[in-house]
Design a protein around this motif. Structure first.
Motif, PDB file in Angstrom:
ATOM      1  N   LEU A 119     104.787  43.577  20.713  1.00 15.16           N
ATOM      2  CA  LEU A 119     105.786  44.040  21.686  1.00 15.16           C
ATOM      3  C   LEU A 119     106.941  44.762  20.980  1.00 15.16           C
ATOM      4  O   LEU A 119     107.450  45.774  21.458  1.00 15.16           O
ATOM      5  N   THR A 120     107.314  44.259  19.802  1.00 10.81           N
ATOM      6  CA  THR A 120     108.380  44.917  19.023  1.00 10.81           C
ATOM      7  C   THR A 120     107.943  46.345  18.669  1.00 10.81           C
ATOM      8  O   THR A 120     108.719  47.298  18.791  1.00 10.81           O
ATOM      9  N   VAL A 121     106.679  46.494  18.256  1.00 10.13           N
ATOM     10  CA  VAL A 121     106.178  47.827  17.888  1.00 10.13           C
ATOM     11  C   VAL A 121     106.211  48.762  19.107  1.00 10.13           C
ATOM     12  O   VAL A 121     106.638  49.911  19.023  1.00 10.13           O
ATOM     13  N   VAL A 122     105.779  48.239  20.254  1.00 13.54           N
ATOM     14  CA  VAL A 122     105.772  49.045  21.491  1.00 13.54           C
ATOM     15  C   VAL A 122     107.195  49.522  21.810  1.00 13.54           C
ATOM     16  O   VAL A 122     107.426  50.701  22.123  1.00 13.54           O
ATOM     17  N   LEU A 123     108.155  48.619  21.709  1.00 15.50           N
ATOM     18  CA  LEU A 123     109.540  48.965  22.059  1.00 15.50           C
ATOM     19  C   LEU A 123     110.110  49.977  21.061  1.00 15.50           C
ATOM     20  O   LEU A 123     110.766  50.948  21.454  1.00 15.50           O
TER      21      LEU A 123
END
Ligand SMILES: C[S@@+](CC[C@H](N)C(=O)[O-])C[C@H]1O[C@@H](n2cnc3c(N)ncnc32)[C@H](O)[C@@H]1O
Length: 316
Positions: A137-141
């Motif tokens: 999720l961090t990568v997506v954001l």
């Protein structure tokens, strides 16, 4: 920026046009009205856009001047096989219909977490928000433009699971955003929502696939016009146009690059334009050295247009 797009496409001269992003059909209608001989193929992966345009633009469909296609960019070469266009237009992002509806694109309306442009796909905002690991999720954001807060937001989202609605998600993001980093008049969930939407619809990957197809779709002296609303999208378009002009190939393609007998930029060409791009030949020129941006008046009338960037490429 409809006038600038129509001018760049030289739509009044007459020709065949591909509108890759039908949306509310504004550009498609302008293309049809620009010249009575214009013929348009318009595409959207959102079936409701196609259904609406079927009613709205019925007279042009009956006159065999407009064909509507429900498909994603990734499929564009397949359904355009052996067709070429004087102009190809892509106006990336969301339509007003999508944004104002209850499909989970906006936190201004409380609705289920969805954000799928194509509702036949399984992957939705609920999957991203409730199923990805904190790291994913961090990568997506981050990929979607959320800066240093990406990690904190991802952690807050994982702790708040299950998240069922856009309001709950927006609240969770807001609570994870320190007061000192909040900007007046700008909701802290704006960029994270955009990042999640881009992941759900694999938007950057779709744009890459469209850019792969464009050189095969445009006639000689024809133009490609792209309007972006996000710096990540604009970067992809700008880099690709520069590469089409200079003939330089990206590192991943170096190994496959076949030497051309004329060398780079030689004026005798063999093969399709895509083959010439892969071989490192120049296939045209960038018309817009700097992107066109909306006028102050346009931004005043439509604040959403403030981040729009329009770029134009002409194929040789
Ligand atoms: C900004 S709107 C286009 C608005 C349109 N130019 C008008 O004048 O009303 C973008 C549209 O492109 C569609 N779209 C986005 N990504 C797509 C993709 N990968 N394949 C096909 N359509 C896509 C969206 O569903 C949306 O309807």
């Amino acid at each position: 920026m409809p006038d600038e797009a129509l001018d760049a496409l030289r739509a009044t001269k007459g020709g065949r046009f591909l509108d890759c992003t039908l949306g509310g059909s504004g550009h498609t209608q302008l293309l049809l009205e620009a010249n009575p001989n214009n013929v348009v193929v318009s595409v959207d992966r959102d079936e409701s856009a196609v259904v609406r345009a079927n009613h709205r633009l019925a007279k042009w469909i009956e006159a065999s001047r407009l064909t509507l296609v429900h498909a994603a960019f990734a499929e564009v070469l397949r359904f355009c096989e052996r067709e070429s266009f004087h102009g190809v237009l892509a106006d990336f992002g969301l339509s007003s219909d999508q944004l104002s509806g209850d499909r989970g694109f906006s936190f201004l309306t409380d609705s289920a977490l969805d954000m799928r442009m194509d509702r036949s796909e399984d992957y939705s905002a609920a999957s991203v928000v409730n199923e990805l690991s904190e790291r994913e999720l961090t990568v997506v954001l981050k990929r979607g433009g959320v800066g240093s807060l990406a990690k904190a937001i991802a952690r807050a989202v994982v702790r708040a699971r299950p998240i069922a609605s856009t309001a709950q998600l927006a609240r969770t993001i807001e609570e994870a955003t320190p007061m000192r980093l909040r900007r007046a008049g700008f909701h802290p969930a704006t960029v994270p929502f955009q990042a999640i939407r881009m992941e759900v619809n694999q938007e950057l990957d779709q744009i890459e696939q469209l850019l792969d197809a464009v050189p095969e779709l445009v006639v000689s002296q024809g133009r490609f016009v792209a309007i972006t609303f996000h710096s990540g999208e604009d970067k992809l378009v700008a880099q690709r146009m520069r590469r089409w002009e200079s003939g330089e190939t990206p590192p991943a393609m170096w190994r496959e690059r076949r030497p051309s007998p004329q060398g780079r930029g030689g004026d005798i060409h063999h093969g399709t334009r895509a083959e010439r791009v892969a071989a490192g030949e120049s296939v045209g020129r960038v018309v817009t050295r700097k992107p066109l941006v909306p006028s102050e008046k346009e931004v005043e009338m439509n604040p959403r247009s403030r981040s729009a960037r329009l770029r134009v490429f002409e194929f040789a």
